[in-house]
Write a protein that holds these residues in place. Structure first.
Motif, PDB file in Angstrom:
ATOM      1  N   ILE A 144       8.404  80.462  29.436  1.00 49.81           N
ATOM      2  CA  ILE A 144       9.798  81.310  30.158  1.00 49.81           C
ATOM      3  C   ILE A 144      10.874  80.965  29.413  1.00 49.81           C
ATOM      4  O   ILE A 144      11.699  81.594  29.188  1.00 49.81           O
ATOM      5  N   GLY A 145      11.110  79.333  29.524  1.00 45.47           N
ATOM      6  CA  GLY A 145      12.379  79.003  28.761  1.00 45.47           C
ATOM      7  C   GLY A 145      12.818  79.333  27.473  1.00 45.47           C
ATOM      8  O   GLY A 145      13.838  79.783  27.240  1.00 45.47           O
ATOM      9  N   ASN A 146      11.697  79.594  26.825  1.00 42.68           N
ATOM     10  CA  ASN A 146      11.802  80.043  25.223  1.00 42.68           C
ATOM     11  C   ASN A 146      12.304  81.537  25.337  1.00 42.68           C
ATOM     12  O   ASN A 146      13.044  81.919  24.350  1.00 42.68           O
ATOM     13  N   GLY A 147      11.552  82.288  26.134  1.00 40.21           N
ATOM     14  CA  GLY A 147      12.178  83.594  26.228  1.00 40.21           C
ATOM     15  C   GLY A 147      13.542  83.782  26.700  1.00 40.21           C
ATOM     16  O   GLY A 147      14.165  84.632  26.339  1.00 40.21           O
ATOM     17  N   ILE A 148      13.766  83.134  27.611  1.00 39.81           N
ATOM     18  CA  ILE A 148      15.185  83.137  28.140  1.00 39.81           C
ATOM     19  C   ILE A 148      16.139  82.599  27.034  1.00 39.81           C
ATOM     20  O   ILE A 148      17.248  83.169  26.820  1.00 39.81           O
ATOM     21  N   ALA A 149      15.664  81.707  26.252  1.00 36.76           N
ATOM     22  CA  ALA A 149      16.758  81.272  25.118  1.00 36.76           C
ATOM     23  C   ALA A 149      17.137  82.271  24.284  1.00 36.76           C
ATOM     24  O   ALA A 149      18.164  82.502  23.645  1.00 36.76           O
ATOM     25  N   HIS A 150      16.143  83.000  23.907  1.00 41.80           N
ATOM     26  CA  HIS A 150      16.191  84.245  22.961  1.00 41.80           C
ATOM     27  C   HIS A 150      16.944  85.346  23.483  1.00 41.80           C
ATOM     28  O   HIS A 150      17.539  86.072  22.860  1.00 41.80           O
ATOM     29  N   GLY A 151      16.788  85.612  24.747  1.00 45.02           N
ATOM     30  CA  GLY A 151      17.642  86.531  25.548  1.00 45.02           C
ATOM     31  C   GLY A 151      18.893  86.298  25.127  1.00 45.02           C
ATOM     32  O   GLY A 151      19.647  87.330  24.980  1.00 45.02           O
ATOM     33  N   PHE A 152      19.535  85.106  25.527  1.00 41.57           N
ATOM     34  CA  PHE A 152      20.904  84.784  25.185  1.00 41.57           C
ATOM     35  C   PHE A 152      21.175  84.859  23.747  1.00 41.57           C
ATOM     36  O   PHE A 152      22.446  85.290  23.394  1.00 41.57           O
ATOM     37  N   ARG A 153      20.373  84.093  22.764  1.00 37.76           N
ATOM     38  CA  ARG A 153      20.762  84.224  21.499  1.00 37.76           C
ATOM     39  C   ARG A 153      20.787  85.659  20.921  1.00 37.76           C
ATOM     40  O   ARG A 153      21.807  85.986  20.236  1.00 37.76           O
ATOM     41  N   GLU A 154      19.949  86.611  21.364  1.00 39.00           N
ATOM     42  CA  GLU A 154      20.244  88.055  20.693  1.00 39.00           C
ATOM     43  C   GLU A 154      21.458  88.782  21.242  1.00 39.00           C
ATOM     44  O   GLU A 154      21.688  89.773  20.826  1.00 39.00           O
ATOM     45  N   ARG A 155      22.029  88.074  22.270  1.00 41.91           N
ATOM     46  CA  ARG A 155      23.278  88.771  22.674  1.00 41.91           C
ATOM     47  C   ARG A 155      24.416  87.599  22.502  1.00 41.91           C
ATOM     48  O   ARG A 155      25.491  87.756  23.139  1.00 41.91           O
ATOM     49  N   GLY A 156      24.434  86.996  21.453  1.00 37.67           N
ATOM     50  CA  GLY A 156      25.487  86.468  20.725  1.00 37.67           C
ATOM     51  C   GLY A 156      25.641  85.189  21.193  1.00 37.67           C
ATOM     52  O   GLY A 156      26.706  84.392  20.421  1.00 37.67           O
ATOM     53  N   ALA A 157      24.916  84.365  22.068  1.00 36.83           N
ATOM     54  CA  ALA A 157      25.349  83.018  22.121  1.00 36.83           C
ATOM     55  C   ALA A 157      24.828  82.060  21.213  1.00 36.83           C
ATOM     56  O   ALA A 157      23.542  82.325  20.672  1.00 36.83           O
ATOM     57  N   GLN A 158      25.515  80.872  21.504  1.00 38.06           N
ATOM     58  CA  GLN A 158      25.010  79.863  20.681  1.00 38.06           C
ATOM     59  C   GLN A 158      24.114  79.139  21.833  1.00 38.06           C
ATOM     60  O   GLN A 158      24.531  78.499  22.559  1.00 38.06           O
ATOM     61  N   VAL A 159      22.664  78.850  21.147  1.00 38.12           N
ATOM     62  CA  VAL A 159      21.608  78.627  22.436  1.00 38.12           C
ATOM     63  C   VAL A 159      21.150  77.114  22.015  1.00 38.12           C
ATOM     64  O   VAL A 159      20.679  76.864  20.973  1.00 38.12           O
ATOM     65  N   HIS A 160      21.155  76.222  22.850  1.00 38.24           N
ATOM     66  CA  HIS A 160      20.804  74.874  22.684  1.00 38.24           C
ATOM     67  C   HIS A 160      19.400  74.528  23.470  1.00 38.24           C
ATOM     68  O   HIS A 160      19.516  75.323  24.811  1.00 38.24           O
ATOM     69  N   VAL A 161      18.398  74.308  23.286  1.00 30.07           N
ATOM     70  CA  VAL A 161      17.228  73.928  23.875  1.00 30.07           C
ATOM     71  C   VAL A 161      16.889  72.679  23.994  1.00 30.07           C
ATOM     72  O   VAL A 161      16.907  71.685  22.968  1.00 30.07           O
ATOM     73  N   TRP A 162      16.278  72.039  25.248  1.00 32.87           N
ATOM     74  CA  TRP A 162      15.769  70.665  25.249  1.00 32.87           C
ATOM     75  C   TRP A 162      13.985  70.878  25.157  1.00 32.87           C
ATOM     76  O   TRP A 162      13.689  71.685  25.806  1.00 32.87           O
ATOM     77  N   GLY A 163      13.415  70.210  24.667  1.00 31.79           N
ATOM     78  CA  GLY A 163      11.714  69.939  24.759  1.00 31.79           C
ATOM     79  C   GLY A 163      11.609  68.551  24.480  1.00 31.79           C
ATOM     80  O   GLY A 163      12.199  67.448  24.568  1.00 31.79           O
ATOM     81  N   THR A 164      10.237  68.244  24.649  1.00 33.48           N
ATOM     82  CA  THR A 164       9.821  67.100  24.714  1.00 33.48           C
ATOM     83  C   THR A 164       9.115  66.474  23.472  1.00 33.48           C
ATOM     84  O   THR A 164       8.910  65.163  23.482  1.00 33.48           O
ATOM     85  N   ARG A 165       9.084  67.216  22.347  1.00 34.98           N
ATOM     86  CA  ARG A 165       8.381  66.713  21.231  1.00 34.98           C
ATOM     87  C   ARG A 165       9.409  66.164  20.269  1.00 34.98           C
ATOM     88  O   ARG A 165      10.656  66.744  20.220  1.00 34.98           O
ATOM     89  N   SER A 166       8.929  65.427  19.294  1.00 36.98           N
ATOM     90  CA  SER A 166      10.081  64.775  18.510  1.00 36.98           C
ATOM     91  C   SER A 166      10.575  65.735  17.298  1.00 36.98           C
ATOM     92  O   SER A 166      11.697  65.557  17.141  1.00 36.98           O
ATOM     93  N   ASP A 167       9.890  66.747  17.013  1.00 30.38           N
ATOM     94  CA  ASP A 167      10.294  67.650  15.808  1.00 30.38           C
ATOM     95  C   ASP A 167      10.008  69.221  16.100  1.00 30.38           C
ATOM     96  O   ASP A 167       9.133  69.371  16.691  1.00 30.38           O
ATOM     97  N   PRO A 168      10.761  70.031  15.877  1.00 30.09           N
ATOM     98  CA  PRO A 168      10.687  71.444  16.393  1.00 30.09           C
ATOM     99  C   PRO A 168       9.353  71.896  15.501  1.00 30.09           C
ATOM    100  O   PRO A 168       8.718  72.669  16.375  1.00 30.09           O
ATOM    101  N   ALA A 169       9.107  71.359  14.516  1.00 31.43           N
ATOM    102  CA  ALA A 169       7.680  71.784  13.974  1.00 31.43           C
ATOM    103  C   ALA A 169       6.472  71.175  14.427  1.00 31.43           C
ATOM    104  O   ALA A 169       5.324  71.669  14.278  1.00 31.43           O
ATOM    105  N   ASP A 170       6.589  70.577  15.658  1.00 31.76           N
ATOM    106  CA  ASP A 170       5.450  70.124  16.518  1.00 31.76           C
ATOM    107  C   ASP A 170       5.018  71.029  17.223  1.00 31.76           C
ATOM    108  O   ASP A 170       4.128  71.162  17.966  1.00 31.76           O
TER     109      ASP A 170
END
Length: 245
Positions: A21-47
């Motif tokens: 859900i959080g990822n969907g919300i993040a992209h909703g804001f990104r698609e409407r022009g925002a600079q979007v930061h996200v927090w997660g628990t894994r060391s690298d986005p590639a994980d």
């Protein structure tokens, strides 16, 4: 009306925005022009596995374990302005694990305690920006959830916290609202969605006759954070396809 949903020039942080859900919300804001930061628990986005509903393209990622209050407090964000804070962190423990003290403590730390810690951390930035907070809870916050006492209690707490912070911080120029998803197709709900009998039973209780999608939750979050909801304070919008009816 379309301009009210334009977040160009705005900075948004989605805690728990690495998947589901959080990822969907993040992209909703990104698609409407925002600079979007996200927090997660894994060391690298590639994980993160795209098959688990993770798409970090175009998002600024940081590893922060919100179960650890000290880690929240120590994190230095790469921005000095924040317009929208979405608190979408969450966990659940099945097989009656939440009845044990360790399971209870883990779920409450992530699902409730960290909401207040994150909100307090960014209060001043949000006040300067006259921004908003969106707290993602669950329909479980309004009803019993067999087998998951900590999940249900933490989500009820999130609903109450939304009301209380909405009242407390409106005078600071911060609007606090929330949304309560129903059954959304994410990795946290595979205990239902990957079992045909359970899924059929769940679908029979949803008047909309479909699972919710992260994009459905994004629409609600965008509304709550936008000028369209300028006079909405302390409310939790139920977004469940009618499940709770």
């Amino acid at each position: 009306m379309a301009g009210d949903l334009d977040f160009s020039g705005k900075t948004v942080l989605v805690v728990g925005g690495s998947s589901g859900i959080g990822n969907g919300i993040a992209h909703g804001f990104r698609e409407r022009g925002a600079q979007v930061h996200v927090w997660g628990t894994r060391s690298d986005p590639a994980d993160y596995d795209p098959a688990e509903g993770s798409d970090l393209a175009g998002l600024v990622y940081a590893k922060v374990n919100v179960a650890d209050r000290g880690e929240i407090e120590a994190h230095v964000p790469p921005f000095d302005r924040l317009d929208v804070l979405v608190l979408c962190q969450g966990t659940v423990i099945y097989k009656r694990g939440e009845f044990a003290p360790e399971g209870w403590d883990r779920v409450m730390a992530v699902n409730l305690d960290s909401l207040m810690a994150c909100a307090a951390k960014f209060h001043d930035m949000l006040a300067v920006a006259q921004g908003s907070i969106v707290i993602v809870s669950s329909v479980s916050g309004f009803q019993a959830n067999r087998g998951n006492p900590a999940y249900a209690a933490s989500k009820a707490g999130a609903v109450s916290l939304t009301k209380t912070l909405g009242q407390a911080w409106a005078g600071d120029g911060i609007r606090v609202n929330g949304l309560a998803p129903g059954l959304v197709d994410t990795k946290l709900t595979t205990v239902t969605t990957e079992h045909p009998d359970r899924l059929r039973g769940a679908m029979a209780r949803i008047p909309a006759r479909r699972l919710g999608q992260p994009s459905d939750m994004a629409g609600a979050a965008l509304f709550l954070a936008s000028p369209l909801a300028a006079y909405v304070v302390g409310q939790t919008l139920v977004v469940d396809g009618g499940l709770s009816l």
